[in-house]
Motif scaffolding. Structure first.
Motif, PDB file in Angstrom:
ATOM      1  N   UNK A 284      35.121  56.640  28.191  1.00 22.27           N
ATOM      2  CA  UNK A 284      35.194  57.272  29.517  1.00 22.27           C
ATOM      3  C   UNK A 284      34.450  56.364  30.475  1.00 22.27           C
ATOM      4  N   UNK A 285      35.148  55.872  31.515  1.00 24.66           N
ATOM      5  CA  UNK A 285      34.612  54.877  32.432  1.00 24.66           C
ATOM      6  C   UNK A 285      34.533  55.487  33.834  1.00 24.66           C
ATOM      7  N   UNK A 286      33.379  55.266  34.525  1.00 26.04           N
ATOM      8  CA  UNK A 286      33.169  55.673  35.916  1.00 26.04           C
ATOM      9  C   UNK A 286      32.902  54.430  36.741  1.00 26.04           C
ATOM     10  N   UNK A 287      33.627  54.265  37.895  1.00 30.00           N
ATOM     11  CA  UNK A 287      33.505  53.084  38.733  1.00 30.00           C
ATOM     12  C   UNK A 287      33.364  53.498  40.186  1.00 30.00           C
ATOM     13  N   UNK A 288      32.535  52.744  40.947  1.00 31.22           N
ATOM     14  CA  UNK A 288      32.505  52.816  42.405  1.00 31.22           C
ATOM     15  C   UNK A 288      32.125  51.461  42.950  1.00 31.22           C
ATOM     16  N   UNK A 289      31.902  51.364  44.287  1.00 30.43           N
ATOM     17  CA  UNK A 289      31.654  50.065  44.906  1.00 30.43           C
ATOM     18  C   UNK A 289      30.316  49.465  44.509  1.00 30.43           C
ATOM     19  N   UNK A 290      29.395  50.294  43.961  1.00 29.32           N
ATOM     20  CA  UNK A 290      28.063  49.795  43.600  1.00 29.32           C
ATOM     21  C   UNK A 290      27.925  49.482  42.134  1.00 29.32           C
ATOM     22  N   UNK A 291      28.911  49.780  41.276  1.00 28.72           N
ATOM     23  CA  UNK A 291      28.812  49.479  39.852  1.00 28.72           C
ATOM     24  C   UNK A 291      29.701  50.401  39.045  1.00 28.72           C
ATOM     25  N   UNK A 292      29.505  50.361  37.692  1.00 31.25           N
ATOM     26  CA  UNK A 292      30.272  51.219  36.799  1.00 31.25           C
ATOM     27  C   UNK A 292      29.428  51.610  35.617  1.00 31.25           C
TER      28      UNK A 292
END
Length: 897
Positions: A577-585
């Motif tokens: 399960x992967x979470x990503x945004x503009x500041x990291x993941x």
């Protein structure tokens, strides 16, 4: 009613007849006494055309009754009718009175005529105490005549207003006294009774326009009451001075006004009969002929003087009226309202420019009415005097508008507080800080501040946006959005903390049985800007919903992954399960283990035999060894390997675990199949059973079989070869016997004496049958089908018939010899179970050939046979001869086969 008929005896004899029946006195002579007549006459009334009954006194029935009639003004009575109880007679001259008849002693007059007015005398002869006496009844009949339908007659149907008119109610007939009543109905009014007039004449002097309308009268006497039809009195008058009206109505000191763009109708009405003609003038120029002048869309150019001229063509009189029409127009659009925030106050502005005349504006608030002015007005209010939710209305009034034009403004502070959020642009190059505080009047002002409370950018109403470059070190930094509104103290704000995402999984390891459903849970713990959640499969590829069995279930900050019909080969492994945004993941792993069900017990085939036509098999099996099972699977393939025939295919599935047998159909008789059975425990299949090929179940000799026996197995060549040789020998012997019987029919015993001479052996004997029978045999697959038909007769010896049944049943199991009993012959086929009688159609004999006519004089005989390959072939083999003579020609409606 006493039956009436013409009497052949004189009337004097009819009166003397009752004297002979009277009781004799002591001297032996009858006595006749007379009573004094009653001088008082009974008055009776009747209606012309009606009926009346005149009674002849009361008491016992008289011996003789004699009726006479004396008209008014005459002294000579006239005979009417006479009766003695048994017979009666009516004088021919009595028809002037009406339809005369006698009812016992009463005189009945139907269809009463006016000539029946007068006096009637009834003389009745009675017998009492041996004496005769006479009674007299006097009656006076008055015949009343109904009044006829009256008519209204006018002395002048169209008088001019101011003259005199007389109306007469005329009645043709009717018995006096007759009374009259009058009614009047105006063209547009209700009907009214003129109670003050009761005579036959109605005088209108002078006549006026109110007398115009329909007049009707009614006449009444003692018999009836009738009313006349209405007669119209048309009073001529006018025209009066015209009256002008304007729609829509608008009055000024000079006349009328109308709004610009409206449809304006000027109507002119002048009282006149007949209706007058109208002409419209605008500024002395004719613009319309008729009572109404319509302006489809009024404009300023339509302002002016309008004159209506009225003319009565009957009286040649004129009248006119003039009015002024002014066109008003309001300002364009609607009043505009706005609220401008100022230091410690709010200024309300309302403007509405233009129009003729200028619009009048006025402010109204929750605590009173503000100032009023034309076209533009402002009103300044301190914040302490402005309640939250206060409504202020600016009303603009104009004569061209039916209702005031309004604009409202409600002063209210925005709900809650400012809302902050972040989004990343495409490619995560920038982070956009957004702040919104919607609503409010006036609108709230927003601005962004950094961590040191320094402003970022400018102040904007309701929505503030600021962009940050992602290359800067933004993780962990805080930003503030501050809002301000005149009705909110202190100023509200919201904060944003930028951070990388964090995720967590529900279980790091999940186990599921094969074919079951697995659930993998993942939850987002935090992250700003917004985070994208996704699942990666064992091959590190993003999982998407589709036919592979994966289903994604987003629920707020959670993303669940469900796996349908779990398969160890496709679904086992580690998922991320992967979470990503503009500041990291951030990511977390879940291990999925797919377990198999225990193996089911082994299966062995206990029986596998062919069924009907080799198109089905009967399969039975047995279970060996321990283990759970949920069903069975039967597979088949061609027993002889060929290209594309080596793969097993499913013959039956979804078999209950309690079943130990199954009938399988849909087989090709030309293909040899092999079968095997597998036990199932959910999705786990057991070891296949041994492979078997179906065999033919043994059949008795006399049992019919739809198809020839299966080809012999290679394991028994000698036995099957000997059996086949025996069948061939028996067939040849049987054919020789049939040929001998056909050529020597005299050697075959028969119970019918006196048979006709035998035909020559080489002679083909035709069988004639009706066309319907031929079509029936063809339709049922009979004479011309691939099955052989046999014909048997009841007089065939039982021993010979038994021999034929046994022999044919063994050699030709698809055909049969039938003994139909004492009813005659029949045809029967194995496929068609219904017997078809051929009585009176076939000659006698044991076996009969079927002859079909050919072209010209040629005939051909068919003996349809069938070999193993199903080929049909015709031949000229005579199976038997038929003793007896045949008719030289077929019967009507029949043909030869």
């Amino acid at each position: 009613m006493v039956r009436q008929r013409a009497l052949h005896k004189p009337l004097s004899l009819l009166l003397l007849t009752p004297l002979c029946l009277l009781h004799r006195g002591a001297s032996g002579q009858p006595h006749l006494t007379r009573r004094a007549p009653d001088e008082e006459a009974t008055a009776i009334q009747g209606v012309r055309g009606g009926s009346v009954e005149l009674a002849c006194g009361s008491g016992p029935a008289p011996l003789v009754v004699f009726w006479s009639f004396t008209p008014l003004g005459s002294l000579i009575p006239r005979p009417v009718a006479v009766t003695n109880g048994a017979e009666s007679k009516v004088e021919a001259g009595a028809s002037a009175l009406g339809a005369v008849s006698l009812w016992n002693s009463s005189l009945v007059l139907q269809e009463l005529q006016e000539g029946a007015r007068g006096h009637f005398l009834c003389q009745a002869l009675h017998a009492a105490g041996g004496q005769l006496h006479t009674t007299y009844s006097y009656l006076t009949l008055a015949v009343l005549v109904p009044v006829s339908k009256p008519q209204v007659r006018l002395s002048d149907p169209s008088p001019v207003e101011g003259t005199s008119v007389v109306a007469t109610c005329a009645v043709r007939e009717g018995t006096e006294p007759v009374t009259f009543a009058w009614r009047h109905q105006a063209p547009r009014g209700p009907e009214e009774d003129l109670v003050e007039v009761t005579g036959q004449l109605l005088q209108l002097d002078p006549v006026n326009r109110t007398h115009l309308g329909w007049y009707a009268c009614s006449a009444r006497n003692a018999v009836n009451r009738l009313s006349s039809d209405g007669n119209f009195l048309d009073v001529v008058y006018g025209p009066d001075n015209p009256v002008i009206t304007v729609e829509p109505l608008g009055l000024t000191e000079e006349g009328f006004w109308a709004g610009e763009g409206e449809e304006v109708t000027l109507s002119c009405r002048a009282a006149s009969n007949p209706p007058c003609h109208y002409v419209w003038l605008r500024d002395h120029t004719q613009v319309q002929v008729g009572p109404a002048y319509t302006i489809a869309s009024a404009s300023r150019a339509h302002t002016g003087l309008y004159t209506c001229l009225a003319h009565n063509s009957r009286l040649d009189t004129h009248s006119q009226t003039t009015v002024r029409l002014t066109i008003y127009y309001p300002p364009e659009g609607q009043p505009s309202c706005s609220a401008l925030p100022t230091l410690g106050a709010v200024t309300l502005v309302c403007a509405w420019q233009g129009g003729l005349p200028a619009a009048r504006l006025r402010w109204e608030g929750p605590r009173g009415t503000g100032p009023a002015a034309l076209s533009n007005i402002t009103w300044s209010r301190g914040t302490t005097q402005l309640p939250n939710g206060g409504v202020f209305t600016c009303a603009g009034e104009h004569p061209a508008l039916a209702l005031p034009a309004l604009c409202r403004i409600t002063l209210w502070e925005p709900l809650r507080s400012p809302i902050c959020w972040t989004t990343a642009t495409v490619g995560d190059q920038f982070i956009m800080l957004s702040c919104e505080w919607p609503g409010g009047e006036p609108r709230a002002m927003l601005s962004w501040l950094d961590g040191q409370q320094q402003p970022l950018g400018t102040t904007s109403p309701s929505l503030a946006i600021h962009l940050l470059h992602t290359q800067d070190d933004l993780a962990g930094r805080e930003f503030t959005c501050r809002g301000s509104h005149p009705l909110r103290v202190p100023d509200p704000h919201c904060r944003l903390l930028l951070e990388a995402p964090q995720v967590a999984v529900a279980k790091p390891q999940v186990s599921v049985l094969e074919g079951g459903e697995a659930w993998l849970g993942c939850a987002l713990l935090g992250g700003t800007p917004p985070v994208q959640l996704l699942w990666l499969g064992p091959q590190r590829q993003q999982v998407e919903a589709g036919p592979s069995g994966f289903m994604l279930h987003p629920e707020g900050a959670q993303l669940h992954l469900s796996i349908q019909e779990a398969d160890p080969a496709r679904h086992r492994g580690a998922y991320q399960c992967v979470a990503r945004n503009a500041l990291g993941n951030s990511s977390r792993s879940v291990l999925l283990e797919v377990l198999r069900y225990p193996a089911p017990p082994n299966v062995t085939i206990s029986r596998l035999t062919y069924g009907r036509h080799r198109r089905e098999v009967q399969l039975q099996w047995a279970v060996r060894g321990p283990g759970n099972l949920t069903g069975f699977l039967v597979q088949r393939r061609a027993s002889v390997p060929s290209p594309g025939a080596g793969a097993w295919e499913t013959a039956a599935s979804d078999i209950e675990p309690e079943s130990r047998g199954r009938r399988l159909g849909g087989l090709d008789p030309g293909v040899r199949y092999a079968f095997r059975v597998l036990a199932l425990n959910h999705h786990t299949a057991g070891h296949p059973s041994e492979v078997k090929i179906p065999v033919v179940a043994p059949k008795p000799c006399n049992q019919r079989s739809p198809l020839p026996a299966d080809p012999p197995f290679s394991a028994y060549p000698a036995v099957l070869g000997a059996a086949g040789t025996g069948v061939v020998v028996a067939t040849v012997a049987s054919l020789l016997v049939f040929q001998y019987a056909a050529r020597h029919p005299g050697t075959v015993p028969s119970v019918h004496p006196g048979s006709n001479p035998q035909p020559q052996p080489s002679e083909a004997i035709p069988i004639y049958a009706p066309e319907s029978l031929i079509q029936g045999l063809r339709r049922k697959g009979g004479l011309l089908s691939k099955d052989l038909w046999w014909i048997a007769q009841v007089n065939t010896p039982s021993s010979f018939l038994f021999f034929l049944q046994a022999l044919v049943g063994c050699l030709f199991p698809w055909s049969k010899v039938i003994n139909t009993g004492s009813r005659g012959k029949a045809l029967r086929n194995r496929q068609d179970k219904a017997a078809m009688p051929l009585e009176d159609l076939l000659p006698r004999g044991v076996l009969t050939q079927l002859v079909e006519p050919g072209g010209g004089r040629m005939r051909k005989t068919h003996n349809w046979r069938r070999d193993q390959a199903g080929v049909r072939g015709p031949g000229r083999m005579v199976l038997g001869t038929v003793p007896g003579a045949l008719p030289s020609k077929p019967a009507a409606g029949a043909r030869s086969l």
